[in-house]
Design a protein around this motif. Structure first.
Motif, PDB file in Angstrom:
ATOM      1  N   ILE A 172     -10.840  10.191   9.640  1.00 34.43           N
ATOM      2  CA  ILE A 172     -10.724  11.223   8.612  1.00 34.43           C
ATOM      3  C   ILE A 172     -11.799  11.013   7.554  1.00 34.43           C
ATOM      4  CG2 ILE A 172      -8.224  11.478   8.957  1.00 34.43           C
ATOM      5  CD1 ILE A 172      -7.884   9.871   6.335  1.00 34.43           C
ATOM      6  N   ASP A 173     -12.058  12.066   6.786  1.00 39.44           N
ATOM      7  CA  ASP A 173     -13.038  11.971   5.705  1.00 39.44           C
ATOM      8  C   ASP A 173     -12.321  11.696   4.387  1.00 39.44           C
ATOM      9  OD1 ASP A 173     -15.288  12.454   7.261  1.00 39.44           O
ATOM     10  OD2 ASP A 173     -14.954  14.631   7.196  1.00 39.44           O
ATOM     11  N   ALA A 174     -12.471  10.482   3.882  1.00 37.93           N
ATOM     12  CA  ALA A 174     -11.939  10.140   2.568  1.00 37.93           C
ATOM     13  C   ALA A 174     -12.958  10.548   1.511  1.00 37.93           C
ATOM     14  CB  ALA A 174     -11.641   8.652   2.496  1.00 37.93           C
ATOM     15  N   LEU A 175     -12.633  10.324   0.251  1.00 44.40           N
ATOM     16  CA  LEU A 175     -13.542  10.707  -0.828  1.00 44.40           C
ATOM     17  C   LEU A 175     -14.853   9.941  -0.784  1.00 44.40           C
ATOM     18  CD1 LEU A 175     -11.293  11.226  -4.002  1.00 44.40           C
ATOM     19  CD2 LEU A 175     -12.590  12.935  -2.738  1.00 44.40           C
ATOM     20  N   ASP A 176     -14.800   8.729  -0.258  1.00 40.21           N
ATOM     21  CA  ASP A 176     -16.008   7.909  -0.247  1.00 40.21           C
ATOM     22  C   ASP A 176     -16.524   7.649   1.155  1.00 40.21           C
ATOM     23  OD1 ASP A 176     -13.803   6.405   0.390  1.00 40.21           O
ATOM     24  OD2 ASP A 176     -14.594   4.553  -0.484  1.00 40.21           O
ATOM     25  N   GLY A 177     -16.197   8.546   2.102  1.00 37.70           N
ATOM     26  CA  GLY A 177     -16.741   8.391   3.448  1.00 37.70           C
ATOM     27  C   GLY A 177     -15.647   8.372   4.501  1.00 37.70           C
ATOM     28  N   PRO A 178     -16.036   8.252   5.795  1.00 38.98           N
ATOM     29  CA  PRO A 178     -15.071   8.276   6.895  1.00 38.98           C
ATOM     30  C   PRO A 178     -14.172   7.045   6.913  1.00 38.98           C
ATOM     31  CG  PRO A 178     -17.267   7.773   7.713  1.00 38.98           C
ATOM     32  CD  PRO A 178     -17.426   8.136   6.271  1.00 38.98           C
ATOM     33  N   VAL A 179     -12.928   7.254   7.372  1.00 36.42           N
ATOM     34  CA  VAL A 179     -11.946   6.173   7.468  1.00 36.42           C
ATOM     35  C   VAL A 179     -11.274   6.263   8.829  1.00 36.42           C
ATOM     36  CG1 VAL A 179      -9.805   5.201   6.566  1.00 36.42           C
ATOM     37  CG2 VAL A 179     -11.502   6.151   4.998  1.00 36.42           C
ATOM     38  N   ASP A 180     -11.220   5.152   9.583  1.00 39.97           N
ATOM     39  CA  ASP A 180     -10.524   5.099  10.869  1.00 39.97           C
ATOM     40  C   ASP A 180      -9.048   4.815  10.619  1.00 39.97           C
ATOM     41  OD1 ASP A 180     -12.879   5.508  12.283  1.00 39.97           O
ATOM     42  OD2 ASP A 180     -13.328   3.345  12.324  1.00 39.97           O
ATOM     43  N   ILE A 181      -8.185   5.613  11.289  1.00 43.37           N
ATOM     44  CA  ILE A 181      -6.750   5.415  11.116  1.00 43.37           C
ATOM     45  C   ILE A 181      -6.088   5.303  12.481  1.00 43.37           C
ATOM     46  CG2 ILE A 181      -6.666   6.635   8.925  1.00 43.37           C
ATOM     47  CD1 ILE A 181      -5.484   9.034  10.424  1.00 43.37           C
ATOM     48  N   THR A 182      -4.931   4.642  12.496  1.00 44.57           N
ATOM     49  CA  THR A 182      -4.133   4.505  13.715  1.00 44.57           C
ATOM     50  C   THR A 182      -2.771   5.133  13.462  1.00 44.57           C
ATOM     51  OG1 THR A 182      -5.243   2.462  14.363  1.00 44.57           O
ATOM     52  CG2 THR A 182      -3.087   2.904  15.335  1.00 44.57           C
ATOM     53  N   ILE A 183      -2.388   6.091  14.319  1.00 41.95           N
ATOM     54  CA  ILE A 183      -1.076   6.723  14.224  1.00 41.95           C
ATOM     55  C   ILE A 183      -0.200   6.079  15.290  1.00 41.95           C
ATOM     56  CG2 ILE A 183       0.200   8.890  14.423  1.00 41.95           C
ATOM     57  CD1 ILE A 183      -2.485  10.295  13.670  1.00 41.95           C
ATOM     58  N   ARG A 184       0.837   5.396  14.878  1.00 43.17           N
ATOM     59  CA  ARG A 184       1.678   4.679  15.835  1.00 43.17           C
ATOM     60  C   ARG A 184       2.555   5.666  16.610  1.00 43.17           C
ATOM     61  NH1 ARG A 184       6.837   4.521  14.241  1.00 43.17           N
ATOM     62  NH2 ARG A 184       7.338   4.853  12.034  1.00 43.17           N
ATOM     63  N   PRO A 185       2.900   5.342  17.808  1.00 42.32           N
ATOM     64  CA  PRO A 185       3.812   6.198  18.578  1.00 42.32           C
ATOM     65  C   PRO A 185       5.158   6.329  17.858  1.00 42.32           C
ATOM     66  CG  PRO A 185       2.750   4.602  20.024  1.00 42.32           C
ATOM     67  CD  PRO A 185       2.414   4.197  18.631  1.00 42.32           C
ATOM     68  N   GLY A 186       5.687   7.538  17.833  1.00 41.20           N
ATOM     69  CA  GLY A 186       6.978   7.776  17.213  1.00 41.20           C
ATOM     70  C   GLY A 186       6.930   7.913  15.706  1.00 41.20           C
ATOM     71  N   VAL A 187       5.756   8.121  15.124  1.00 41.96           N
ATOM     72  CA  VAL A 187       5.657   8.275  13.669  1.00 41.96           C
ATOM     73  C   VAL A 187       6.476   9.477  13.229  1.00 41.96           C
ATOM     74  CG1 VAL A 187       3.605   9.761  13.657  1.00 41.96           C
ATOM     75  CG2 VAL A 187       4.044   8.226  11.735  1.00 41.96           C
ATOM     76  N   GLN A 188       7.086   9.369  12.071  1.00 48.54           N
ATOM     77  CA  GLN A 188       7.952  10.420  11.557  1.00 48.54           C
ATOM     78  C   GLN A 188       7.342  11.062  10.310  1.00 48.54           C
ATOM     79  OE1 GLN A 188      11.118  11.116  13.101  1.00 48.54           O
ATOM     80  NE2 GLN A 188      10.189   9.789  14.653  1.00 48.54           N
ATOM     81  N   SER A 189       7.727  12.311  10.066  1.00 49.31           N
ATOM     82  CA  SER A 189       7.386  12.917   8.779  1.00 49.31           C
ATOM     83  C   SER A 189       8.000  12.066   7.673  1.00 49.31           C
ATOM     84  CB  SER A 189       7.935  14.347   8.697  1.00 49.31           C
ATOM     85  OG  SER A 189       7.213  15.225   9.535  1.00 49.31           O
ATOM     86  N   GLU A 190       7.268  11.918   6.611  1.00 47.71           N
ATOM     87  CA  GLU A 190       7.625  11.084   5.447  1.00 47.71           C
ATOM     88  C   GLU A 190       7.154   9.650   5.615  1.00 47.71           C
ATOM     89  OE1 GLU A 190      11.610  11.348   3.957  1.00 47.71           O
ATOM     90  OE2 GLU A 190      11.851  13.396   4.660  1.00 47.71           O
ATOM     91  N   ASP A 191       6.780   9.222   6.834  1.00 43.21           N
ATOM     92  CA  ASP A 191       6.136   7.907   6.944  1.00 43.21           C
ATOM     93  C   ASP A 191       4.789   7.978   6.213  1.00 43.21           C
ATOM     94  OD1 ASP A 191       8.214   6.950   8.404  1.00 43.21           O
ATOM     95  OD2 ASP A 191       7.170   6.971  10.349  1.00 43.21           O
ATOM     96  N   VAL A 192       4.325   6.848   5.730  1.00 42.08           N
ATOM     97  CA  VAL A 192       3.071   6.806   4.970  1.00 42.08           C
ATOM     98  C   VAL A 192       2.100   5.833   5.633  1.00 42.08           C
ATOM     99  CG1 VAL A 192       1.972   6.274   2.766  1.00 42.08           C
ATOM    100  CG2 VAL A 192       4.210   7.378   2.798  1.00 42.08           C
ATOM    101  N   LEU A 193       0.920   6.340   5.946  1.00 41.23           N
ATOM    102  CA  LEU A 193      -0.157   5.474   6.427  1.00 41.23           C
ATOM    103  C   LEU A 193      -0.908   4.939   5.209  1.00 41.23           C
ATOM    104  CD1 LEU A 193      -1.597   7.710   9.301  1.00 41.23           C
ATOM    105  CD2 LEU A 193       0.339   6.108   9.378  1.00 41.23           C
ATOM    106  N   THR A 194      -1.075   3.632   5.140  1.00 40.13           N
ATOM    107  CA  THR A 194      -1.746   3.014   3.996  1.00 40.13           C
ATOM    108  C   THR A 194      -3.026   2.344   4.444  1.00 40.13           C
ATOM    109  OG1 THR A 194       0.342   2.639   2.832  1.00 40.13           O
ATOM    110  CG2 THR A 194      -1.549   1.324   2.140  1.00 40.13           C
ATOM    111  N   ILE A 195      -4.128   2.740   3.806  1.00 37.99           N
ATOM    112  CA  ILE A 195      -5.427   2.112   4.063  1.00 37.99           C
ATOM    113  C   ILE A 195      -5.782   1.307   2.819  1.00 37.99           C
ATOM    114  CG2 ILE A 195      -7.874   2.469   4.494  1.00 37.99           C
ATOM    115  CD1 ILE A 195      -5.324   5.094   5.517  1.00 37.99           C
ATOM    116  N   LYS A 196      -5.741   0.007   2.952  1.00 38.02           N
ATOM    117  CA  LYS A 196      -5.959  -0.869   1.805  1.00 38.02           C
ATOM    118  C   LYS A 196      -7.397  -0.769   1.274  1.00 38.02           C
ATOM    119  CE  LYS A 196      -1.940  -3.000   1.580  1.00 38.02           C
ATOM    120  NZ  LYS A 196      -1.094  -2.953   0.364  1.00 38.02           N
ATOM    121  N   GLY A 197      -7.504  -0.793  -0.054  1.00 40.57           N
ATOM    122  CA  GLY A 197      -8.808  -0.883  -0.702  1.00 40.57           C
ATOM    123  C   GLY A 197      -9.667   0.352  -0.609  1.00 40.57           C
TER     124      GLY A 197
END
Length: 364
Positions: A273-298
């Motif tokens: 995804i494109d964050a404010l300061d450039g691209p960020v790689d994310i991992t969506i775990r199987p079975g993720v639910q609405s309201e779960d929060v993905l956190t990218i440190k720093g």
């Protein structure tokens, strides 16, 4: 010997306040130094006035009747007479033409992207600067102020005011030079004798990383130059961070909702995804639910008064497809047959998804 204040005023010890006041007025008119030039008249006038001061006040009279203030001395009242009848008071010097300039407040808008790491920007401001023609002297080039011939440069004039207590010498600013002690006969035509002019100036400003809306940057000496070319005041920049169409700021964290397709929510996925300061790689775990929060440190905002950065938080919104083809529908039906899902059930009423996320992670 102690002085009898009643005897000084020529009244009985049980005299009324009105009788004491009348006796004082009669004696004051008779003994006032401007009227009575006899030797000793001034001392008697002081004595009469002191007696009246003691007896005209109810509490002071009670203390005196109980035996207080029996010496008849003038105390601090005598110091006042020294000032009234030729004693020296403090003499103020001439007023300075140079004054400190006023502080200024300027509101500055910045983008959220600029707040992450900070930025440097150039502002155009209208302010007061030292006049180039007179260099702050307020005088036309080649001229200078002359000493005021009324106050002789002191900036003050003395006046003698007659009162019931005698001649009072007062000081006030000289009306001819307005207290400056000097007169400018030929004011500078460029600044009209102000020593400063209005001008548009470019100002380079460093916006620190992590600053928030409402916070101010203090720039000492960057305000308006004072009258007579006096020192400049300070400039305060109040920051307003513009709203971003995608990201919100919560403290040092950045927050944006991420839409996840139903299939990716079931099986998991990798994405960029494109964050404010450039691209960020994310991992969506199987079975993720609405309201779960993905956190990218720093990957949040740089901390204003500390080390490091906040986090990037991505609340998940699982998107259920609303239009499916025939094959897709057949596959979903087969999945339902295999899973045999529980029928829909009721739960306690809850607020919206994003509101629940806000309360969960950032407080109500």
């Amino acid at each position: 010997m102690a002085v009898d204040h009643y005897e000084v005023l020529g009244v009985a010890r049980d005299a009324s306040s009105d009788e004491i006041r009348k006796a004082y007025r009669r004696l004051a008119r008779e003994l006032h130094p401007d009227v009575n030039k006899d030797e000793g008249a001034e001392d008697r006038f002081k004595q009469v006035t002191h007696a009246y001061e003691v007896l005209s006040d109810a509490q002071s009279r009670q203390r005196y009747d109980r035996g207080g203030d029996e010496q008849g001395g003038f105390g601090p009242f005598g110091d006042i007479f020294e000032t009234f009848f030729g004693g020296g008071g403090q003499t103020r010097g001439p007023r300075s033409r140079t004054e400190r300039g006023q502080d200024a407040l300027l509101r500055v808008e910045v983008d959220l992207t600029e707040v992450i790491f900070g930025t440097t920007t150039t502002l155009e401001i209208d302010t007061a600067v030292v006049c180039d023609s007179c260099q702050g002297s307020c005088c036309a080039p080649g001229t200078q102020p002359r000493t005021c011939d009324i106050c002789q440069g002191s900036g003050q004039v003395q006046r003698t005011v007659r009162s019931l207590l005698g001649n009072m010498v007062t000081q006030s600013p000289c009306g001819s030079c307005r207290g400056f002690g000097s007169v400018i006969d030929q004011p500078c035509p460029s600044c009209a004798g102000q020593g400063r002019v209005r001008s548009s100036q470019s100002l380079e400003v460093e916006i620190p990383a992590g600053i928030e809306t409402g916070q101010r940057i203090h720039m000492a000496g960057a305000g308006e130059v004072g009258h007579g070319g006096g020192p400049a005041g300070d400039l305060y920049l109040e920051i307003q961070v513009r709203a971003h169409e995608t990201f919100e700021r919560h403290g040092d964290d950045l927050v944006a909702t991420i839409d996840v397709d139903l299939v990716d929510a079931i099986l998991g996925a990798e994405a960029t995804i494109d964050a404010l300061d450039g691209p960020v790689d994310i991992t969506i775990r199987p079975g993720v639910q609405s309201e779960d929060v993905l956190t990218i440190k720093g990957r949040g905002v740089t901390k204003l008064r500390g080390a490091g950065r906040g986090d990037l938080k991505l609340p998940v919104h699982v998107v259920t497809p609303s239009k499916l083809g025939g094959k897709e529908i057949d596959l979903v039906k087969k999945l339902r047959e295999i899973r045999k899902p529980h029928p829909p059930t009721l739960k306690a009423n809850q607020s919206g998804t994003f509101q629940r996320l806000r309360e969960r992670f950032f407080g109500a």
